[in-house]
Design a protein around this motif. Structure first.
Motif, PDB file in Angstrom:
ATOM      1  N   MET A  21       0.814  -1.218   0.000  1.00  0.00           N
ATOM      2  CA  MET A  21       0.000   0.000   0.000  1.00  0.00           C
ATOM      3  C   MET A  21       0.847   1.267   0.000  1.00  0.00           C
ATOM      4  SD  MET A  21      -3.014  -1.360   2.583  1.00  0.00           S
ATOM      5  CE  MET A  21      -4.364  -0.385   1.918  1.00  0.00           C
ATOM      6  N   THR A  26       2.368   7.197  -1.484  1.00  0.00           N
ATOM      7  CA  THR A  26       1.037   7.765  -1.684  1.00  0.00           C
ATOM      8  C   THR A  26       1.040   9.283  -1.518  1.00  0.00           C
ATOM      9  OG1 THR A  26       0.054   5.730  -0.827  1.00  0.00           O
ATOM     10  CG2 THR A  26      -1.356   7.655  -0.878  1.00  0.00           C
ATOM     11  N   SER A  53     -10.818   2.332   2.201  1.00  0.00           N
ATOM     12  CA  SER A  53      -9.851   1.251   2.033  1.00  0.00           C
ATOM     13  C   SER A  53     -10.010   0.181   3.111  1.00  0.00           C
ATOM     14  CB  SER A  53      -8.430   1.821   2.072  1.00  0.00           C
ATOM     15  OG  SER A  53      -7.477   0.774   2.047  1.00  0.00           O
ATOM     16  N   THR A 116     -10.064   3.455  -3.277  1.00  0.00           N
ATOM     17  CA  THR A 116      -9.871   2.320  -4.172  1.00  0.00           C
ATOM     18  C   THR A 116      -9.862   2.862  -5.590  1.00  0.00           C
ATOM     19  OG1 THR A 116     -10.766   0.158  -4.851  1.00  0.00           O
ATOM     20  CG2 THR A 116     -12.365   1.839  -4.241  1.00  0.00           C
ATOM     21  N   LEU A 119      -5.428   2.765  -2.670  1.00  0.00           N
ATOM     22  CA  LEU A 119      -5.093   2.132  -1.394  1.00  0.00           C
ATOM     23  C   LEU A 119      -5.536   0.671  -1.378  1.00  0.00           C
ATOM     24  CD1 LEU A 119      -5.945   5.000   1.133  1.00  0.00           C
ATOM     25  CD2 LEU A 119      -3.793   4.503  -0.050  1.00  0.00           C
ATOM     26  N   ALA A 124      -3.306  -5.481  -2.389  1.00  0.00           N
ATOM     27  CA  ALA A 124      -3.619  -5.475  -0.960  1.00  0.00           C
ATOM     28  C   ALA A 124      -4.773  -6.416  -0.642  1.00  0.00           C
ATOM     29  CB  ALA A 124      -3.962  -4.049  -0.513  1.00  0.00           C
ATOM     30  N   HIS A 152      -3.314   0.934   8.003  1.00  0.00           N
ATOM     31  CA  HIS A 152      -4.221   2.032   7.650  1.00  0.00           C
ATOM     32  C   HIS A 152      -3.958   3.273   8.500  1.00  0.00           C
ATOM     33  CE1 HIS A 152      -6.420  -1.058   5.422  1.00  0.00           C
ATOM     34  NE2 HIS A 152      -6.984  -0.068   4.787  1.00  0.00           N
ATOM     35  N   LEU A 155      -1.152   4.896   6.761  1.00  0.00           N
ATOM     36  CA  LEU A 155      -1.640   5.566   5.554  1.00  0.00           C
ATOM     37  C   LEU A 155      -2.279   6.905   5.885  1.00  0.00           C
ATOM     38  CD1 LEU A 155      -3.222   2.507   3.716  1.00  0.00           C
ATOM     39  CD2 LEU A 155      -1.368   3.928   2.821  1.00  0.00           C
TER      40      LEU A 155
END
Length: 205
Positions: A21, A26, A53, A116, A119, A124, A152, A155
């Motif tokens: 991810m 990102t 995600s 999506t 992520l 994943a 997450h 992220l």
């Protein structure tokens, strides 16, 4: 502690999902998709993207096996396909040919393409489904669940503090991290394919 949490599995889940991810990679995509928006809107988009995600990943972790059974797909077949898919992603990261998604005007970028497929992408989803097959008790369940949650959280933190991160590591730092992630991801992909081949051979024997 081992009876409550499988630390080895937790580490494996966290590292694998982190590499796939790619929270650091990102950052520049998130900045480009939220450019021109207020800081409050960007923060809201980060929270929404991570939520989307997490919901998608969790849904496949719980119901992915039922979907496979309905479609008559074996786990080794999924594992081999997932390994090949991850290998393609790894090659894109290593060669710098990854495609950055763009946002259409008037759309909520937190849902698509951030949540999506950026992520919660195919890689994943496949990895989480494979890890969910290793859940055989409380310790393994807690390891997989905590691994998904920690990924997450990382992220969200990466997107929430994207501007300071980008100023710190700069574009060259993002490029370096992306290349390292591609190398690690390629090794994970090869291991998935090798395990799938061994499973096919054992099944035929």
């Amino acid at each position: 502690m081992s009876s409550v949490l499988d630390v080895v599995l937790l580490t494996e889940v966290s590292v694998t999902l982190f590499v796939i991810m790619d929270p650091v990679g990102t950052v520049p995509i998130f900045l480009s998709l939220t450019s021109g928006r207020s800081p409050a809107t960007a923060r809201k988009a980060a929270w929404q993207a991570v939520t989307v995600s997490f919901v998608v990943i969790t849904a496949f972790a719980f119901f992915g096996q039922q979907i496979l059974s309905y479609l008559h797909i074996s786990l080794p077949a999924l594992q081999c396909a997932g390994g090949l898919l991850l290998l393609l992603v790894a090659l894109e990261l290593l060669t710098g040919n990854e495609k950055e998604p763009t946002a259409a005007a008037g759309t909520n970028v937190a849902l698509v393409p951030l949540g999506t497929p950026l992520l919660a992408g195919p890689g994943a989803i496949v990895a989480t489904m494979l890890f969910s097959q290793q859940v055989h008790g409380l310790a393994t369940f807690m390891a997989v669940a905590l691994g998904v949650i920690l990924t997450h959280i990382s992220l969200w933190l990466a997107m929430r503090f994207s501007l300071p991160i980008l100023r710190l590591i700069r574009e060259s730092g993002v490029l370096l991290v992306t290349r390292i992630a591609g190398l690690l991801l390629s090794a994970i992909a090869v291991q998935l394919v090798a395990d799938a081949v061994r499973a096919f051979i054992a099944g035929e024997g």
